[in-house]
Design a protein around this motif. Structure first.
Motif, PDB file in Angstrom:
ATOM      1  N   ALA A 381       0.812  -1.216   0.000  1.00  0.00           N
ATOM      2  CA  ALA A 381       0.000   0.000   0.000  1.00  0.00           C
ATOM      3  C   ALA A 381       0.845   1.265   0.000  1.00  0.00           C
ATOM      4  CB  ALA A 381      -0.937   0.010   1.218  1.00  0.00           C
ATOM      5  N   ILE A 382       2.170   1.147  -0.017  1.00  0.00           N
ATOM      6  CA  ILE A 382       3.046   2.320  -0.012  1.00  0.00           C
ATOM      7  C   ILE A 382       3.556   2.565  -1.424  1.00  0.00           C
ATOM      8  CG2 ILE A 382       5.280   3.207   0.742  1.00  0.00           C
ATOM      9  CD1 ILE A 382       4.804   1.920   3.433  1.00  0.00           C
ATOM     10  N   GLU A 383       3.366   3.800  -1.882  1.00  0.00           N
ATOM     11  CA  GLU A 383       3.771   4.169  -3.238  1.00  0.00           C
ATOM     12  C   GLU A 383       5.080   4.946  -3.244  1.00  0.00           C
ATOM     13  OE1 GLU A 383       1.244   5.689  -7.104  1.00  0.00           O
ATOM     14  OE2 GLU A 383       0.941   6.681  -5.194  1.00  0.00           O
ATOM     15  N   GLY A 384       5.480   5.464  -2.097  1.00  0.00           N
ATOM     16  CA  GLY A 384       6.701   6.259  -2.023  1.00  0.00           C
ATOM     17  C   GLY A 384       6.664   7.166  -0.811  1.00  0.00           C
ATOM     18  N   VAL A 385       7.321   8.327  -0.954  1.00  0.00           N
ATOM     19  CA  VAL A 385       7.442   9.284   0.153  1.00  0.00           C
ATOM     20  C   VAL A 385       7.003  10.658  -0.341  1.00  0.00           C
ATOM     21  CG1 VAL A 385       9.111  10.489   1.635  1.00  0.00           C
ATOM     22  CG2 VAL A 385       9.272   8.016   1.326  1.00  0.00           C
ATOM     23  N   MET A 386       6.330  11.396   0.537  1.00  0.00           N
ATOM     24  CA  MET A 386       5.989  12.796   0.282  1.00  0.00           C
ATOM     25  C   MET A 386       6.886  13.678   1.142  1.00  0.00           C
ATOM     26  SD  MET A 386       3.555  13.167  -1.957  1.00  0.00           S
ATOM     27  CE  MET A 386       3.118  14.862  -1.599  1.00  0.00           C
ATOM     28  N   LEU A 387       7.397  14.759   0.557  1.00  0.00           N
ATOM     29  CA  LEU A 387       8.192  15.743   1.282  1.00  0.00           C
ATOM     30  C   LEU A 387       7.463  17.073   1.230  1.00  0.00           C
ATOM     31  CD1 LEU A 387      11.561  14.574  -0.187  1.00  0.00           C
ATOM     32  CD2 LEU A 387      11.064  14.624   2.259  1.00  0.00           C
ATOM     33  N   LYS A 388       7.116  17.610   2.402  1.00  0.00           N
ATOM     34  CA  LYS A 388       6.312  18.824   2.475  1.00  0.00           C
ATOM     35  C   LYS A 388       7.080  19.902   3.234  1.00  0.00           C
ATOM     36  CE  LYS A 388       2.056  16.108   2.409  1.00  0.00           C
ATOM     37  NZ  LYS A 388       0.787  15.769   3.098  1.00  0.00           N
ATOM     38  N   ARG A 389       7.237  21.040   2.589  1.00  0.00           N
ATOM     39  CA  ARG A 389       7.931  22.145   3.246  1.00  0.00           C
ATOM     40  C   ARG A 389       7.127  22.555   4.480  1.00  0.00           C
ATOM     41  NH1 ARG A 389      12.220  25.296   2.120  1.00  0.00           N
ATOM     42  NH2 ARG A 389      12.207  27.301   3.204  1.00  0.00           N
ATOM     43  N   ARG A 390       7.823  22.669   5.594  1.00  0.00           N
ATOM     44  CA  ARG A 390       7.143  22.885   6.862  1.00  0.00           C
ATOM     45  C   ARG A 390       6.427  24.226   6.933  1.00  0.00           C
ATOM     46  NH1 ARG A 390       8.924  18.943  10.592  1.00  0.00           N
ATOM     47  NH2 ARG A 390      10.720  17.747   9.834  1.00  0.00           N
ATOM     48  N   ASP A 391       6.880  25.218   6.156  1.00  0.00           N
ATOM     49  CA  ASP A 391       6.229  26.530   6.189  1.00  0.00           C
ATOM     50  C   ASP A 391       5.281  26.741   5.007  1.00  0.00           C
ATOM     51  OD1 ASP A 391       8.023  26.776   4.137  1.00  0.00           O
ATOM     52  OD2 ASP A 391       9.095  28.516   4.941  1.00  0.00           O
ATOM     53  N   ARG A 399       3.092  23.905  -6.911  1.00  0.00           N
ATOM     54  CA  ARG A 399       3.936  25.082  -6.731  1.00  0.00           C
ATOM     55  C   ARG A 399       5.365  24.622  -6.460  1.00  0.00           C
ATOM     56  NH1 ARG A 399       0.355  29.492  -5.878  1.00  0.00           N
ATOM     57  NH2 ARG A 399      -1.628  28.788  -6.796  1.00  0.00           N
ATOM     58  N   VAL A 400       6.291  25.193  -7.205  1.00  0.00           N
ATOM     59  CA  VAL A 400       7.696  24.783  -7.111  1.00  0.00           C
ATOM     60  C   VAL A 400       8.228  25.020  -5.703  1.00  0.00           C
ATOM     61  CG1 VAL A 400      10.029  25.175  -7.976  1.00  0.00           C
ATOM     62  CG2 VAL A 400       8.087  25.235  -9.557  1.00  0.00           C
ATOM     63  N   GLY A 401       8.917  23.995  -5.178  1.00  0.00           N
ATOM     64  CA  GLY A 401       9.619  24.140  -3.911  1.00  0.00           C
ATOM     65  C   GLY A 401       8.814  23.837  -2.666  1.00  0.00           C
ATOM     66  N   LEU A 402       7.502  23.569  -2.797  1.00  0.00           N
ATOM     67  CA  LEU A 402       6.679  23.371  -1.600  1.00  0.00           C
ATOM     68  C   LEU A 402       6.502  21.890  -1.263  1.00  0.00           C
ATOM     69  CD1 LEU A 402       3.942  26.149  -2.014  1.00  0.00           C
ATOM     70  CD2 LEU A 402       6.165  26.246  -0.859  1.00  0.00           C
ATOM     71  N   TRP A 403       5.934  21.121  -2.168  1.00  0.00           N
ATOM     72  CA  TRP A 403       5.742  19.687  -1.921  1.00  0.00           C
ATOM     73  C   TRP A 403       6.420  18.881  -3.030  1.00  0.00           C
ATOM     74  CZ3 TRP A 403       0.008  18.373  -0.286  1.00  0.00           C
ATOM     75  CH2 TRP A 403      -0.279  19.005   0.926  1.00  0.00           C
ATOM     76  N   TYR A 404       7.014  17.752  -2.631  1.00  0.00           N
ATOM     77  CA  TYR A 404       7.641  16.839  -3.593  1.00  0.00           C
ATOM     78  C   TYR A 404       7.137  15.421  -3.348  1.00  0.00           C
ATOM     79  CZ  TYR A 404      11.043  20.520  -4.616  1.00  0.00           C
ATOM     80  OH  TYR A 404      11.634  21.698  -4.985  1.00  0.00           O
ATOM     81  N   LYS A 405       6.963  14.680  -4.440  1.00  0.00           N
ATOM     82  CA  LYS A 405       6.661  13.249  -4.311  1.00  0.00           C
ATOM     83  C   LYS A 405       7.889  12.477  -4.766  1.00  0.00           C
ATOM     84  CE  LYS A 405       4.260  13.337  -8.793  1.00  0.00           C
ATOM     85  NZ  LYS A 405       2.984  13.118  -9.467  1.00  0.00           N
ATOM     86  N   TRP A 406       8.246  11.478  -3.991  1.00  0.00           N
ATOM     87  CA  TRP A 406       9.454  10.700  -4.236  1.00  0.00           C
ATOM     88  C   TRP A 406       9.022   9.237  -4.308  1.00  0.00           C
ATOM     89  CZ3 TRP A 406      13.921  10.019  -0.187  1.00  0.00           C
ATOM     90  CH2 TRP A 406      15.064   9.509  -0.829  1.00  0.00           C
ATOM     91  N   LYS A 407       8.563   8.833  -5.492  1.00  0.00           N
ATOM     92  CA  LYS A 407       8.038   7.482  -5.655  1.00  0.00           C
ATOM     93  C   LYS A 407       9.160   6.457  -5.531  1.00  0.00           C
ATOM     94  CE  LYS A 407       4.519   6.834  -8.293  1.00  0.00           C
ATOM     95  NZ  LYS A 407       3.555   6.699  -9.422  1.00  0.00           N
ATOM     96  N   ARG A 408       8.831   5.318  -5.000  1.00  0.00           N
ATOM     97  CA  ARG A 408       9.841   4.279  -4.834  1.00  0.00           C
ATOM     98  C   ARG A 408      10.269   3.755  -6.208  1.00  0.00           C
ATOM     99  NH1 ARG A 408       5.923  -0.281  -2.069  1.00  0.00           N
ATOM    100  NH2 ARG A 408       4.688  -0.765  -3.898  1.00  0.00           N
ATOM    101  N   ASP A 409      11.468   3.208  -6.254  1.00  0.00           N
ATOM    102  CA  ASP A 409      11.988   2.699  -7.519  1.00  0.00           C
ATOM    103  C   ASP A 409      11.092   1.569  -8.023  1.00  0.00           C
ATOM    104  OD1 ASP A 409      14.106   4.465  -7.362  1.00  0.00           O
ATOM    105  OD2 ASP A 409      15.378   3.024  -6.279  1.00  0.00           O
ATOM    106  N   PRO A 410      10.831   1.542  -9.339  1.00  0.00           N
ATOM    107  CA  PRO A 410       9.936   0.500  -9.855  1.00  0.00           C
ATOM    108  C   PRO A 410      10.585  -0.878  -9.842  1.00  0.00           C
ATOM    109  CG  PRO A 410      10.878   1.759 -11.661  1.00  0.00           C
ATOM    110  CD  PRO A 410      11.292   2.452 -10.381  1.00  0.00           C
ATOM    111  N   LEU A 411       9.733  -1.885  -9.807  1.00  0.00           N
ATOM    112  CA  LEU A 411      10.158  -3.256 -10.015  1.00  0.00           C
ATOM    113  C   LEU A 411      10.130  -3.535 -11.523  1.00  0.00           C
ATOM    114  CD1 LEU A 411       7.907  -4.771  -7.228  1.00  0.00           C
ATOM    115  CD2 LEU A 411      10.385  -4.487  -7.084  1.00  0.00           C
ATOM    116  N   THR A 412      10.829  -4.547 -11.951  1.00  0.00           N
ATOM    117  CA  THR A 412      10.833  -4.891 -13.384  1.00  0.00           C
ATOM    118  C   THR A 412      10.723  -6.393 -13.570  1.00  0.00           C
ATOM    119  OG1 THR A 412      13.257  -5.046 -13.517  1.00  0.00           O
ATOM    120  CG2 THR A 412      12.255  -2.893 -14.003  1.00  0.00           C
ATOM    121  N   ALA A 413      10.211  -6.767 -14.733  1.00  0.00           N
ATOM    122  CA  ALA A 413      10.127  -8.184 -15.107  1.00  0.00           C
ATOM    123  C   ALA A 413      10.174  -8.278 -16.628  1.00  0.00           C
ATOM    124  CB  ALA A 413       8.843  -8.807 -14.574  1.00  0.00           C
TER     125      ALA A 413
END
Length: 536
Positions: A381-391, A399-413
């Motif tokens: 159920a986890i797709e990755g990590v969210m990074l949210k600027r505290r202010d 909006r640039v610089g405020l929130w980032y999504k850091w998806k986990r590396d994909p699996l391959t087959a």
């Protein structure tokens, strides 16, 4: 109707976003009410004419032309509305000097089709098609079925309206779902002879705050908080004046699909969170920040207008809350994330703990430590990590610089192409949708997924040529191909699935590369993929 048909035709062949905005804006400025309102409802996906379905349209055209010709033409064109618009026969003239039929307007079409039953709709639609030219027929059919697919999102259409009349698009978005088509009060405000609609006493939708991809950027965790990015569907829950509504990220009202969530949220306010289904053995309890089943479980609930008691019991939904936008009648969106987070933590005790929990902040000393935590996360159920600027305030859009999504590396087959089907739009002439499979221990090839993205135009042409030269069987629009082409497939997760013969389903599969260097016999096996499913 002719002006709307011309607009759709122009939008279909226009790539530039700014050019699309101008086309829609010019149309809205010169088109009278209520036609422009119904046009906006069609462009934004808010027009529902329940009496007209694709099966009705297929029945109408097959009564007028050879069904084999229609199916072959549909296979080549790749779009039912366009095929019918082109094949529809011109009606026989009535008398030597027929009087041209009065042109249809959008409002006439909507008023007529909206009031008809499913039994009455086919004859009425056929009469309208007889009065239209090919362009108008295409527009009529697209509008009637609610599937425009002309490269215009709901947000872009609203942006065009805002630009055309000098409005703030977020102000338009905020009240949009509290208004009903054909939006007379909205256009009255836009033209300056009416008051601005407000969300008072109406559970309206507020634009979601979205994130940019992190890519190669590293951030300081003193400035950013990290949370898990859960693999459900983002929802906004609004309770105002005794009424609760759930909205998806695109602003669609999904309340009917999750009535237990709406019934449990009775505290005045607006929250942002991730809608998930509980899993008895999936990563711990709700209190521990786990408890979510895979997206496959959630899919059993999506899109249902009525939900049975059995479905409620087998796939119980809950919402993991990320943010608090409105507390009572106080708008918190201008506050920094840290302040909103504190208010959300204080807000939580008012909510039903069976239906709502709090998204946990990841405890990591620095970015390097966070990398290690992220790398070890393989909960389904986890797709990755969210990074949210505290202010950061809560602002609609990215909006640039405020929130980032850091998806986990994909699996391959490595998988083997089994079937191919033509795409839609500009890919309608190419076999671009591929079903692929992996081997069982007994040497049987079973489908494990379908993908159409990830390849270049040159690779698309190469695979299309392979399909045409290696077709074994045809099943309507689908071709079975020789089992010799290996595709490396990237995907976000695997989950067990009773709907697939292989017993597994891929989440977000896409083509990573074409493995012309690898024989099909060396492609991956089902058991290899099954071992990638996270253990309970």
């Amino acid at each position: 109707m002719h002006a709307f048909a011309a607009l759709l035709d122009a939008l279909t062949y226009t790539r530039s976003r700014n050019a699309k905005l101008k086309l829609i804006g010019d149309y809205l400025r010169v088109t009278p009410d209520p036609d422009r309102g119904w046009a906006m409802a069609a462009l934004t996906g808010d027009l529902d004419l329940p009496g007209v379905k694709s099966a009705v349209i297929r029945g109408l055209i097959e009564d007028r032309v050879d069904p084999v010709l229609f199916r072959m033409s549909r296979d080549y064109v790749g779009d039912t509305a366009e095929t019918v618009a082109l094949l529809w026969p011109e009606p026989e003239p009535l008398g030597p000097d027929p009087v041209p039929a009065e042109p249809l307007s959008i409002s006439q079409v909507v008023d007529r089709l909206m009031t008809l039953s499913r039994a009455e709709a086919p004859a009425a639609l056929a009469a309208m098609l007889d009065r239209s030219d090919a362009e108008e027929r295409f527009a009529l059919l697209k509008m009637a079925t609610g599937g425009l697919r002309i490269g215009v999102s709901s947000r872009l259409a609203k942006t065009a309206l805002a630009d055309a009349f000098g409005l703030d698009v977020d102000a338009v978005e905020e009240v949009w779902h509290g208004l009903a088509a054909p939006y007379p009060t909205l256009f009255a405000w836009a033209e300056g002879h009416g008051a601005q609609p407000t969300p008072a006493n109406v559970p309206v939708f507020r634009p979601f705050m979205l994130a940019h991809g992190l890519e190669d950027l590293r951030v300081d965790l003193a400035d950013y908080a990290a949370e898990w990015k859960w693999d459900g569907i983002r929802v906004q829950i609004v309770h105002v004046a005794g009424e609760t509504r759930l909205y998806s990220r695109t602003g669609d009202d999904v309340t009917a699909s999750f009535p237990e969530i709406a019934a449990a949220f009775v505290t005045p306010g607006t929250v942002d969170g991730e809608l998930l289904v509980k899993g008895e053995h999936q990563g711990g309890t709700l209190e521990e920040g786990g408890g979510a089943a895979s997206f496959n479980a959630l899919q059993q609930r999506l899109g249902r207008k009525t939900v049975s008691a059995k479905m409620l019991a087998e796939y119980p939904a809950f919402v993991r809350l990320y943010d608090l936008l409105i507390d009572g009648d106080e708008d918190l969106r201008a506050l920094p994330w840290t302040a909103r987070r504190a208010r959300l933590e204080a807000f939580m005790p008012q909510l039903d703990a069976e239906r709502f929990d709090l998204s946990q902040v990841i405890d990591a000393a620095d970015f390097t430590a966070l990398e290690a935590v992220r790398a070890g996360a393989r909960d389904s159920a986890i797709e990755g990590v969210m990074l949210k600027r505290r202010d950061s305030p809560y602002v609609g859009g990215r909006r640039v610089g405020l929130w980032y999504k850091w998806k986990r590396d994909p699996l391959t087959a490595d998988c083997v192409m089994m079937y191919a089907q033509r795409g839609s739009g500009r890919r309608s002439s190419y076999y671009s949708d591929y079903t692929f499979g992996c081997w069982t221990e007994e040497g049987e090839l079973l489908p494990v997924g379908k993908a159409y993205s990830g390849i270049t135009d040159e690779e698309l042409r190469m695979l299309d040529s392979f399909v045409r030269k290696n077709t074994l069987n045809r099943f309507g629009p689908v071709r079975e191909v020789a089992k010799t082409m290996v595709l490396e497939i990237a995907f976000d997760a695997l989950q067990e699935s009773k709907r697939h013969k292989s017993g597994i389903a891929m989440r977000f599969p896409r083509i990573a590369r074409i493995r012309t260097d690898k024989p099909a016999s060396e492609a991956d096996r089902i058991d290899t993929l099954r071992r990638m499913i996270p253990a309970p």
